[in-house]
Every structure is written in structure tokens, then in C-alpha cells.
Design an enzyme around this catalytic site. Structure first.
Site, PDB file in Angstrom:
ATOM      1  N   LEU A  22       0.837  -1.209   0.000  1.00 19.48           N
ATOM      2  CA  LEU A  22       0.000   0.000   0.000  1.00 19.48           C
ATOM      3  C   LEU A  22       0.868   1.254   0.000  1.00 19.48           C
ATOM      4  O   LEU A  22       0.346   2.366  -0.110  1.00 19.48           O
ATOM      5  CB  LEU A  22      -0.860   0.015   1.273  1.00 19.48           C
ATOM      6  N   LYS A  72      14.459  -5.775   6.638  1.00 21.44           N
ATOM      7  CA  LYS A  72      14.618  -4.779   7.702  1.00 21.44           C
ATOM      8  C   LYS A  72      15.882  -5.008   8.536  1.00 21.44           C
ATOM      9  O   LYS A  72      16.433  -4.078   9.106  1.00 21.44           O
ATOM     10  CB  LYS A  72      13.391  -4.773   8.620  1.00 21.44           C
ATOM     11  N   ASP A 108       9.197   2.617  12.734  1.00 19.78           N
ATOM     12  CA  ASP A 108       8.173   1.666  13.207  1.00 19.78           C
ATOM     13  C   ASP A 108       7.949   1.818  14.718  1.00 19.78           C
ATOM     14  O   ASP A 108       6.850   1.554  15.214  1.00 19.78           O
ATOM     15  CB  ASP A 108       8.604   0.216  12.935  1.00 19.78           C
ATOM     16  N   GLY A 135      11.284 -10.781  14.006  1.00 20.54           N
ATOM     17  CA  GLY A 135      11.972 -10.129  12.891  1.00 20.54           C
ATOM     18  C   GLY A 135      12.062  -8.620  13.081  1.00 20.54           C
ATOM     19  O   GLY A 135      12.023  -8.121  14.213  1.00 20.54           O
TER      20      GLY A 135
HETATM   21  P1  NAP Z   1      10.687 -10.230   9.010  1.00 22.95           P
HETATM   22  O1  NAP Z   1      11.821  -9.387   9.462  1.00 22.95           O
HETATM   23  O2  NAP Z   1      10.879 -11.113   7.831  1.00 22.95           O
HETATM   24  O3  NAP Z   1      10.175 -11.097  10.259  1.00 22.95           O
HETATM   25  C1  NAP Z   1       9.082 -11.926  10.152  1.00 22.95           C
HETATM   26  C2  NAP Z   1       8.931 -12.722  11.452  1.00 22.95           C
HETATM   27  O4  NAP Z   1       7.746 -13.507  11.329  1.00 22.95           O
HETATM   28  C3  NAP Z   1      10.085 -13.687  11.711  1.00 22.95           C
HETATM   29  O5  NAP Z   1      10.268 -13.810  13.102  1.00 22.95           O
HETATM   30  C4  NAP Z   1       9.539 -14.981  11.103  1.00 22.95           C
HETATM   31  O6  NAP Z   1      10.084 -16.146  11.668  1.00 22.95           O
HETATM   32  C5  NAP Z   1       8.083 -14.886  11.506  1.00 22.95           C
HETATM   33  N1  NAP Z   1       7.218 -15.688  10.648  1.00 22.95           N
HETATM   34  C6  NAP Z   1       7.050 -15.569   9.304  1.00 22.95           C
HETATM   35  N2  NAP Z   1       6.151 -16.466   8.873  1.00 22.95           N
HETATM   36  C7  NAP Z   1       5.770 -17.197   9.961  1.00 22.95           C
HETATM   37  C8  NAP Z   1       4.880 -18.274  10.169  1.00 22.95           C
HETATM   38  N3  NAP Z   1       4.180 -18.801   9.158  1.00 22.95           N
HETATM   39  N4  NAP Z   1       4.751 -18.775  11.425  1.00 22.95           N
HETATM   40  C9  NAP Z   1       5.442 -18.249  12.451  1.00 22.95           C
HETATM   41  N5  NAP Z   1       6.305 -17.209  12.332  1.00 22.95           N
HETATM   42  C10 NAP Z   1       6.458 -16.690  11.099  1.00 22.95           C
HETATM   43  O7  NAP Z   1       9.418  -9.315   8.644  1.00 22.95           O
HETATM   44  P2  NAP Z   1       8.999  -7.936   9.333  1.00 22.95           P
HETATM   45  O8  NAP Z   1       9.606  -6.836   8.579  1.00 22.95           O
HETATM   46  O9  NAP Z   1       9.232  -8.059  10.785  1.00 22.95           O
HETATM   47  O10 NAP Z   1       7.440  -7.885   9.016  1.00 22.95           O
HETATM   48  C11 NAP Z   1       6.537  -8.805   9.566  1.00 22.95           C
HETATM   49  C12 NAP Z   1       5.116  -8.357   9.255  1.00 22.95           C
HETATM   50  O11 NAP Z   1       4.803  -7.236  10.089  1.00 22.95           O
HETATM   51  C13 NAP Z   1       4.907  -7.855   7.823  1.00 22.95           C
HETATM   52  O12 NAP Z   1       4.356  -8.841   7.010  1.00 22.95           O
HETATM   53  C14 NAP Z   1       3.910  -6.725   7.971  1.00 22.95           C
HETATM   54  O13 NAP Z   1       2.644  -7.223   7.679  1.00 22.95           O
HETATM   55  C15 NAP Z   1       3.931  -6.369   9.434  1.00 22.95           C
HETATM   56  N6  NAP Z   1       4.399  -4.989   9.611  1.00 22.95           N
HETATM   57  C16 NAP Z   1       3.455  -4.034   9.724  1.00 22.95           C
HETATM   58  C17 NAP Z   1       3.842  -2.732   9.932  1.00 22.95           C
HETATM   59  C18 NAP Z   1       2.798  -1.672  10.051  1.00 22.95           C
HETATM   60  O14 NAP Z   1       3.152  -0.499   9.952  1.00 22.95           O
HETATM   61  N7  NAP Z   1       1.563  -2.028  10.295  1.00 22.95           N
HETATM   62  C19 NAP Z   1       5.189  -2.389  10.020  1.00 22.95           C
HETATM   63  C20 NAP Z   1       6.124  -3.398   9.903  1.00 22.95           C
HETATM   64  C21 NAP Z   1       5.715  -4.699   9.683  1.00 22.95           C
HETATM   65  P3  NAP Z   1      11.417 -16.843  11.072  1.00 22.95           P
HETATM   66  O15 NAP Z   1      12.540 -15.994  11.553  1.00 22.95           O
HETATM   67  O16 NAP Z   1      11.383 -18.192  11.664  1.00 22.95           O
HETATM   68  O17 NAP Z   1      11.279 -16.817   9.578  1.00 22.95           O
END
Ligand code: NAP
Length: 300
Positions: A22, A72, A108, A135
Site C-alpha cells: 500500500l 529490515k 516503526d 523479525g
Molecule cells: P521479518 O523481518 O521477515 O520477520 C518476520 C517474522 O515472522 C520472523 O520472526 C519470522 O520467523 C516470523 N514468521 C514468518 N512467517 C511465519 C509463520 N508462518 N509462522 C510463524 N512465524 C512466522 O518481517 P517484518 O519486517 O518483521 O514484518 C513482519 C510483518 O509485520 C509484515 O508482514 C507486515 O505485515 C507487518 N508490519 C506491519 C507494519 C505496520 O506499519 N503495520 C510495520 C512493519 C511490519 P522466522 O525468523 O522463523 O522466519
């Protein structure tokens, strides 16, 4: 545009995949509302092309760009410098470019905190929290919770070994800020009873509406949510049309909950503030949130 007008901003987003992002709609609307000229482009980048994409971004003379899943944390290796906050949490979502140098920020943390209702924010020191994921987003949210003296933060993860780096960063923050918080870790798959948690946050991509199937997923089942205490608050960093599956489950169970749309808008507004030097009012933030919500309805 007159010759005295500032140069239009050249902005972008790096991540993979980015089809459903988005951010271009969000930033274009914000820039229009603030009265700043500029463009915001997506740079979908598979891991083996990260080097090349960053060279391209520099060559195109971007003012700055956002970083999203899965970069990130890994993008830190490419940065010339970061804010002190980023040095502590080792996660970046916003980069400013000056003289070809990449400077990493994290918006964030403030985006999450400012998106919480005041009634929840003021009770954080009394809310033991379950934070799902370890993450980039989880690190920013963990830092925000520690700053607000959340008494215990338990990370629920699928890979506890991988999450240890995030736990260790949290421990350092607790010592540095000298706050009375504790940190723990549980396996997400074996999580049954959640009656100890008064705040639950999903910081994984589970439930992100990238496909109709993924939109139906929830990091927690109805059975798990039923074990929460009465005054628990659930926060889904994921966002979708009206509700995510997690916030929908909560509504069914009469548990207070919100999705991550307000965080998305607020982290973006802070990033645009950094790039443009302009302050973005609460009225504009609210209008952007309404605009995005109606936009998601049409794309869902
Ligand atoms: P990231 O750095 O790739 O981290 C993702 C985390 O989720 C890791 O700990 C990963 O575990 C875990 N994970 C992924 N798939 C999983 C599953 N099926 N079951 C259990 N754990 C799972 O990503 P990120 O940047 O933190 O972003 C994560 C999400 O947060 C994004 O998709 C986004 O929707 C949301 N977000 C929202 C905002 C907002 O402003 N609203 C801001 C930032 C992020 P592993 O290490 O084991 O892979």
C-alpha cells in the site's frame, strides 16, 4: 513549478514481494495532503539482486526509501550509518540518502506507539505482553514496549534459536534504559494457555492479504484466544480490508483489538517528515488512514 520550489522528492520501497504494497498509494496521498511534490516507486528485489537494486537507487538520485519484509535486518550490512536507536535494535525501515551515503532510521517504533489508543498506552506498565515473531517489526515493537515499561515481554516464535539475537538485543535495551522489564521466549506451536498475557501483538506476516488464502490465516486460533483474560488487548501489525482474520476472531470473542493500518500510516508520516522536513498533522494522518481503508476495500 516555479524555480524557487524545492526539488520533487524521489522516494521508493525495497522489499520482496511488493505486489500488494500500500506504500505507493499511502505516500502519494500523504505528499499531496502535505503539499510536497514527489514520486514513490516500488523496487521489488529478490535477495540475490539486493546489491544491484541499491546501486540503482543511488544512481537514480533517490531522496530516501523504505525497507520492508524481508530486509529490515539484513539491509544493515549495506548502510553507511544509522541512528543510535537503530544501532540498539538492529532493524531499519527508513533510509535517507545524502551525498550517496545511506543513513538508516526506524520509524516503526514511534509508528507503533502512536497507533495505540491512549487507554492502552497508559496501562502498558501493567500489561505482560506476548509478541509473536522476532523479525524487524518485532524488534521495533519490542523496543517500544521496553521504553513503556511493559513488565514482561514473551516472544512466541517458530524458531527459538533464530530469535535469540532479538532477545539479546532486548536484554541490552533493558539494561541501557534501566527498566523493570523481563524477557522470555515460547514456541508458537506449543502455546496453549494465554491467561498470563494482557497484551498480544502479531508481528509476523501471518494473515497478510497477499492472496485470498493467506488473508484467512491467523497466528492464533479461536481456542487460544479464548484463554486470554477479560481485559486483554490484541494488536495485529498486519492490516486488511476492515479486519484481519485475527481481529475478526477477537471481535467474535468480544476481545478489544486493532489492526496495523494506523501504524502503517504513522511510520510513513514520520518517514516523510524525515525526508521532507515537514511536520504532518493528526488531521492529515486520519485522512490518510480513511483513504487507505477505502483503497483496501477496492483491492481486496
Ligand atoms: P521479518 O523481518 O521477515 O520477520 C518476520 C517474522 O515472522 C520472523 O520472526 C519470522 O520467523 C516470523 N514468521 C514468518 N512467517 C511465519 C509463520 N508462518 N509462522 C510463524 N512465524 C512466522 O518481517 P517484518 O519486517 O518483521 O514484518 C513482519 C510483518 O509485520 C509484515 O508482514 C507486515 O505485515 C507487518 N508490519 C506491519 C507494519 C505496520 O506499519 N503495520 C510495520 C512493519 C511490519 P522466522 O525468523 O522463523 O522466519
Amino acid at each position: 513549478m516555479s524555480t524557487s520550489d524545492p526539488k520533487p522528492l524521489k522516494l521508493g520501497l525495497i522489499g520482496y514481494p511488493l505486489e500488494h504494497s500500500l506504500s505507493p498509494v499511502l505516500h502519494s496521498f500523504l505528499m499531496e495532503q502535505v503539499g510536497v511534490l514527489g514520486e514513490y516507486r516500488c523496487y521489488p528485489t529478490p535477495p540475490e539482486q539486493l546489491d544491484k537494486a541499491l546501486e540503482q537507487i543511488k544512481a537514480e538520485g533517490l531522496t530516501g526509501f523504505n525497507v520492508t519484509i524481508p530486509y529490515k535486518i539484513t539491509i544493515l550490512d549495506w548502510l553507511d550509518n544509522t541512528t543510535e536507536e537503530v544501532k540498539l535494535i538492529r532493524a531499519v525501515n527508513t533510509i535517507a540518502i545524502g551525498d550517496g551515503q545511506l543513513l538508516g532510521h526506524n520509524t516503526d517504533i514511534i509508528g507503533f506507539l502512536d497507533s495505540l489508543p491512549q487507554t492502552i498506552k497508559s496501562t502498558l506498565p501493567h500489561r505482560p505482553a506476548l509478541l509473536i515473531g522476532a523479525g524487524g517489526a518485532a524488534r521495533a515493537i519490542m523496543a517500544a514496549l521496553i521504553k513503556c515499561h511493559v513488565p514482561v515481554i514473551t516472544l512466541a516464535v517458530r524458531n527459538p534459536e533464530k530469535a535469540m539475537e532479538t532477545i539479546n538485543l532486548g536484554r541490552k535495551l533493558i539494561r541501557l534504559y534501566n527498566v523493570p522489564s523481563g524477557l522470555g521466549i515460547v514456541d508458537l506451536d506449543t502455546l496453549k494457555n494465554m491467561n498470563n498475557y494482557q497484551l498480544v501483538i502479531n508481528a509476523t506476516p501471518i494473515g497478510m492479504p497477499n492472496t485470498p488464502e493467506s488473508a484467512k490465516e491467523s497466528p492464533l486460533s479461536i481456542e487460544q484466544l479464548q484463554t486470554l483474560p477479560e481485559d486483554a488487548y490484541v494488536y495485529d501489525a498486519v492490516y486488511g480490508p476492515e479486519q484481519t482474520t485475527l481481529t475478526h476472531h477477537c471481535k467474535e470473542l468480544n476481545i478489544s483489538a486493532q489492526d496495523g493500518l494506523s501504524m502503517l500510516v504513522r511510520q510513513a508520516a514520520t518517514a516523510l517528515g524525515l525526508w521532507s522536513g515537514r511536520e504532518i498533522s493528526e488531521t492529515i494522518i486520519q485522512a490518510t488512514q480513511d483513504h487507505l481503508r477505502s483503497h483496501i476495500q477496492t483491492y481486496a
